[in-house]
Write an enzyme that holds these catalytic residues in place. Structure first.
Site, short mmCIF file in Angstrom:
data_model
loop_
_atom_site.label_atom_id
_atom_site.label_comp_id
_atom_site.label_asym_id
_atom_site.label_seq_id
_atom_site.Cartn_x
_atom_site.Cartn_y
_atom_site.Cartn_z
N CYS A 150 42.84 1.86 -25.99
CA CYS A 150 43.00 0.76 -25.11
C CYS A 150 43.23 1.21 -23.66
O CYS A 150 42.56 2.42 -23.06
CB CYS A 150 43.40 -0.61 -25.32
N HIS A 188 40.64 -2.26 -29.99
CA HIS A 188 42.24 -1.85 -31.04
C HIS A 188 41.66 -1.68 -32.48
O HIS A 188 41.45 -2.75 -33.04
CB HIS A 188 42.92 -2.89 -30.87
N GLU A 228 43.69 -0.94 -34.82
CA GLU A 228 44.45 -1.48 -35.76
C GLU A 228 44.52 -3.02 -36.02
O GLU A 228 44.94 -3.56 -36.68
CB GLU A 228 46.05 -0.93 -35.29
#
Length: 196
Positions: A77, A178, A180
């Site tokens: 990001c 993202h 994750e």
């Protein structure tokens, strides 16, 4: 393998560490240059403002460590945007300068900002990072700034305009989304990065 997550003072460090742990690897969160230098893989996460993260990296003497690192490094990001020469944020912020392109404010006419939610990535070329990831897979985005499409773009995404959702220059990789927070497909991308 020795994995480091650079402590950029942002909130999502633990979620990245947990995502890496879930793949069977251990990661250390640190802002200590000597530890970063010893690592095999580096993650540069970012949530917040370019100016705040650049100030922290400067205070901790990490900017040149990142510029000169030979390990594979993944900017996530804002971390990806910091690989640019500058950011339009706050009337202009000088960033790390791995690629000469500036990070620009996302200009969309009738769409809300930030760009939040699931969106597709479209591969521009084949790459080991995409192993077992179908083209046009959806990942989770939260951002108001973009890296324009350039010669280092590996995938693009559209939100009013097309922008780089993954870049690579040499050992420097960046993802605008993202991983994750992107479920199984995000885990696969992290696994691919760790195995490059």
């Amino acid at each position: 393998m020795y994995i480091v997550i650079v402590d950029t003072g942002c909130a999502n460090l633990t979620s990245i560490k947990v995502a890496i742990n879930n793949l069977g690897y251990n990661a250390t969160i640190t802002s200590e240059p000597s530890i970063i230098l010893k690592s095999n893989k580096i993650f540069l996460p970012g949530v917040g403002t370019a100016s705040a993260v650049m100030d922290l990296l400067s205070k901790k003497k990490i900017i040149n460590v990142i510029r000169e690192c030979k390990q594979t490094i993944l900017g996530i990001c804002l971390g990806m945007q910091l690989f640019c020469a500058s950011s339009e944020e706050s009337n202009g912020v000088k960033t790390i300068g791995i690629i000469k392109t500036p990070a620009l404010r996302l200009k969309v006419n009738n769409l809300s900002l930030p760009h939040i939610g699931w969106n597709q990535i479209t591969f521009q070329k084949g790459h080991a990072l995409f192993k077992n990831i179908p083209n046009n897979s959806r990942f989770y985005f939260v951002h108001s700034y973009i890296v324009p499409i350039n010669k280092y773009t590996l995938s693009t995404t559209n939100y009013g305009i097309n922008f780089s959702s993954i870049i690579q220059k040499d050992n420097f990789f960046g993802v605008q989304f993202h991983p994750e927070k992107s479920g199984n497909i995000g885990s696969q991308l992290l696994k691919n990065f760790l195995e490059i």
